[in-house]
Design an enzyme around this catalytic site. Structure first.
Site, PDB file in Angstrom:
ATOM      1  N   LYS A  42       0.839  -1.212   0.000  1.00 27.06           N
ATOM      2  CA  LYS A  42       0.000   0.000   0.000  1.00 27.06           C
ATOM      3  C   LYS A  42       0.866   1.251   0.000  1.00 27.06           C
ATOM      4  O   LYS A  42       0.744   2.117   0.875  1.00 27.06           O
ATOM      5  CB  LYS A  42      -0.938  -0.008   1.209  1.00 27.06           C
ATOM      6  CG  LYS A  42      -1.891  -1.199   1.231  1.00 27.06           C
ATOM      7  CD  LYS A  42      -2.800  -1.201   0.013  1.00 27.06           C
ATOM      8  CE  LYS A  42      -3.175  -2.611  -0.405  1.00 27.06           C
ATOM      9  NZ  LYS A  42      -3.498  -2.664  -1.844  1.00 27.06           N
TER      10      LYS A  42
ATOM     11  N   ASP B 103      -7.977  -0.271  -6.131  1.00 27.71           N
ATOM     12  CA  ASP B 103      -6.714   0.424  -6.340  1.00 27.71           C
ATOM     13  C   ASP B 103      -6.847   1.503  -7.426  1.00 27.71           C
ATOM     14  O   ASP B 103      -6.536   2.676  -7.185  1.00 27.71           O
ATOM     15  CB  ASP B 103      -5.628  -0.587  -6.743  1.00 27.71           C
ATOM     16  CG  ASP B 103      -4.278   0.072  -6.960  1.00 27.71           C
ATOM     17  OD1 ASP B 103      -3.743   0.639  -5.994  1.00 27.71           O
ATOM     18  OD2 ASP B 103      -3.765   0.018  -8.093  1.00 27.71           O
TER      19      ASP B 103
ATOM     20  N   GLU C 158      -6.950   5.639  -6.308  1.00 27.10           N
ATOM     21  CA  GLU C 158      -5.957   6.645  -6.715  1.00 27.10           C
ATOM     22  C   GLU C 158      -6.623   7.754  -7.531  1.00 27.10           C
ATOM     23  O   GLU C 158      -6.177   8.894  -7.520  1.00 27.10           O
ATOM     24  CB  GLU C 158      -4.811   5.991  -7.499  1.00 27.10           C
ATOM     25  CG  GLU C 158      -5.205   5.400  -8.840  1.00 27.10           C
ATOM     26  CD  GLU C 158      -4.185   4.385  -9.368  1.00 27.10           C
ATOM     27  OE1 GLU C 158      -3.337   3.917  -8.588  1.00 27.10           O
ATOM     28  OE2 GLU C 158      -4.260   4.060 -10.570  1.00 27.10           O
TER      29      GLU C 158
END
Lengths: 492, 492
Positions: A173, A230, A234
């Site tokens: 992470k 993910d 972002e």
């Protein structure tokens, strides 16, 4: 929500099954890296091939090499790079050389490798993945550092993993450099892992790999769940959302008469400094509790209520555009057509930031900045919007807390604090860099056009979302998973 | 670039084949609507069914009804709407009633109709199109007002037009209300037309339809070319681009010390006023020539050179995201999931605009505002970026000039001038409203982050693009097609 539980005889001493809202989840919670299980898990693996040496490559290759050596394992770590690859020089300076037989072509590296980790760029993996898989021996464990290739497979079945391969993932992470730095500091970094194809032995090897690269803190997911959270995360609060928030609030502070550097301090420095620290140490509820005085708390509440609904709508749209596969297709098209990367730190705010960093070191900035309640309220709304969308889409709490909160405040925001937004965004993957550029302006717009007029009293205050904030399940989940992470703050 | 030539015995007096850079193109250039050919073309058409009564519906139905009556044709125009459709009341107030037999359900309206015009919302057409086509008689001319359904067919072949139907399009270059208003004013509006399936007789009927709805000025295209240039253009300079430009330049003026209303005048009022007028009357080269003084001309040139490359990159990305079908798929998903429309006119700039419009009428504003050379340079760069992308993608000059320049300054910007950006964007189709919201912030970002730092001398000036501007083929093409449009300015 189904429970998220797994077992492992080999690592039983490091597994914890914890109570989360609505169920239980198992996490490998780390502690000391212990040699014995690592040696046993890698037992019949003669060679690990790390293919690619960009963001995650140096961390996986060096950390694993050092962990295996320290554990007394004779498993060899080699790096596979194309002839003429511009990263060969970096690999050599890190001690992976042709001379000592640990630097070769991808095809050579894969021969006889029991574990092959594909860390080439996403678009290269999309174009070359199947060809590379044909080079791997049957039974090889194909390791990935995130699940995006599965996103490509979902819409292109002919690109699926070849029969006979085992498939696993460990997704740290944080950026590659953080993974390396935190390993050297002896702490490690959070990760998620998946065993897409393989048995219990495969799972133990994946867990050992996670420990070896410096992620003794890992929770279970799937490739499909990982790539969605993910690629989504972002674009939302981790990069695009936080960038849009600060751009919008800076212009708003300027409209309200602040000087440029003053506005920068009150918005960016407040967010990457005391606000991120409060969340990191005490969670979102702790952020609110650390705001003193009824007046400032009222500002937080008004900002939260004004920002939450419009941030939630846009964040949900981000998830659906990602989950549909359109977002990945867009990135692949942009990469293939060689779309240039636009400037992201040219606006007057970032120029003010440069002046601030020139005139004050980090300690001085920390002393001079406090939590701005409006900035805190808008940021908390954006973070909670992401938590709610991931929950709505069925992600587990371990993934939600790590992808929405811990990665933001522990791993990414420190980069923005150090050298501005470009230093944060452009240290990430190409997929993240394109996504951050695409979505930041849209978050900026919904805040400027939708939330700030309400905060300014130009538009009517909407519903109450703050009560739900106070009673939110995420606070309990954060308390659980916050304990299961490295306790060393990242130092850049 | 292939020539774009067509003939028509029936309308030969109104066709002109003109010289354009690199070839020739035929245009129906309008003039007086003349009855005889319209009556002859509609000869065997007993009934025209207009399905849907939202943006374009009222214009097509009323204009055609009046034109046919004036021409002495006995072809009947009826409106088809679902029971309980909220637009039924509007149709009735326009004289399409159940009592006089001109308001019925879509299925009833299609029976025995030689021409059926589908003007329901894009996403409804995607979901209902095939079902409706099954209701139409063989040989019916299915008319569309733009080509986006073809974009859906490209990625969903099962949605293709049914065999036995003739397929045509007339796409007016303006909002439905403008089409109606300009018809009433006796001038008419530009349009493009396509005959996707049909013979010369079909083409004459399509041309007669174009005259009948008040578009005696029409050029030939295809559905595929129309939907790409249309969906692209509204995301770029027509809606998203111009919105992003003014947001970025307003913040920039504020950073440079202007008051909010002063900044609004210098940016928005200058763009929708004298800048749009100069382009409308004299084209992009005329805009530059109308700037007086070397200093101001230098500001235009610097702004143009700073903005062009980053606007070009983003505009090319818009085209490719549209052309790939991803953009339509996204809009359809947003519509089906009922994504709310965000506020687009809440930022402090639009609040300043409300104050400006309250304190000054249009004439006073016109007197008080001049061409701002930096605003003009950035806007010209955005418009030229769109011209260059359409040229690169093989569109004809008639389409390029109309979709990039004439529609912007003659049809759309006047709406922003009248009541701000939301009045312009939200008078357009749902597809346009979503696209404008998505792309405006991204145009704002590339200007704020990329172009303005160069204009401010914070980043190095790049290459010279202005020389190419001066020698650009579009200036000749504009001179040709500017003559072939209504000579009455739109009045709102």
């Amino acid at each position: 929500m189904a429970d998220n539980v797994f077992g492992s005889e080999l690592f039983r001493d490091q597994l914890r099954t914890v109570q989360v809202p609505g169920g239980v989840e198992t996490v490998m919670y780390g502690g000391e890296r212990n040699p014995a299980p690592i040696v046993e898990a890698f037992g019949d693996v003669a060679q690990v091939a790390i293919i690619g040496y960009k963001s995650q490559g140096p961390a996986h290759a060096q950390n694993l090499r050092e962990s295996l050596a320290a554990a007394g394992s004779d498993t060899r770590v080699v790096v596979g790079l194309r002839e003429g690859s511009e990263t060969r020089a970096i690999a050599e300076s890190d001690g992976f050389t042709v001379e000592n037989g640990t630097l070769m072509t991808p095809e050579q590296a894969m021969k006889g490798a029991g574990v092959v980790t594909m860390l080439i760029e996403d678009s290269a993996m999309v174009q070359q993945g199947v060809r590379y898989m044909r080079e791997m021996d049957r039974g090889t464990l194909l390791m990935l550092a995130h699940g995006i290739y599965q996103g490509h497979v979902d819409t292109n079945p002919e690109a699926d993993f070849l029969d006979g391969l085992r498939v696993g993932m460990v997704a740290p992470k944080g950026l590659g450099p953080s993974v390396r730095r935190l390993y050297q500091q002896g702490s490690g970094i959070n990760a998620s892992f998946a065993v897409e194809r393989g048995d219990d032995k495969t799972r133990d090897l994946v867990l050992a790999y996670s420990q070896g690269i410096g992620s003794p803190y890992t929770f279970q997911t799937t490739l499909g769940s990982e790539w969605r959270s993910d690629i989504f995360g972002e674009r939302a609060i981790l990069l695009g959302g936080v960038h849009g928030i600060v751009e919008a609030l800076y212009s708003w502070k300027r409209e309200h008469g602040r000087g440029s550097e003053e506005a920068y301090m009150e918005v960016v420095e407040s967010l990457v400094g005391p606000i991120s620290e409060a969340i990191s140490h005490r969670g979102l509820e702790g952020l609110f509790e650390s705001i003193e005085g009824d007046e400032d708390r009222q500002k937080f509440i008004e900002a939260y209520n004004a920002a939450y609904p419009t941030m939630k709508d846009l964040t949900l749209k981000v998830y659906e555009d990602v989950s549909s596969g359109r977002e990945i297709a867009e990135v692949v098209n942009d990469n293939i057509s060689g779309r240039p990367f636009t400037t992201v730190d040219g606006s007057s705010m970032w120029r003010a930031g440069e002046r601030v960093r020139e005139s004050m070191d980090e300690d001085t900035r920390s002393e001079r900045v406090a939590i701005d309640p409006t900035v805190a309220g808008v940021y908390a709304a954006g973070m909670m919007a992401q938590v709610d969308v991931l929950r709505l889409k069925g992600h587990h709490w371990s993934e939600i807390v790590n992808e929405s909160i811990i990665e933001a405040v522990d791993s990414l925001n420190p980069y923005m604090r150090k050298r501005g937004v470009a230093f944060m965004v452009d240290n990430c993957s190409i997929t993240a860099r394109r996504g951050g550029r695409k979505w930041a302006p849209q978050f900026q717009a919904v805040i400027s056009q939708g939330a700030l007029p309400v905060i300014d009293g130009q538009r009517a205050q909407g519903d109450d979302y703050f009560t739900a904030f106070l009673n939110h399940d995420v606070h309990q989940a954060f308390r659980v998973f916050a304990q299961m992470r490295p306790n060393v703050d990242i130092s850049l």
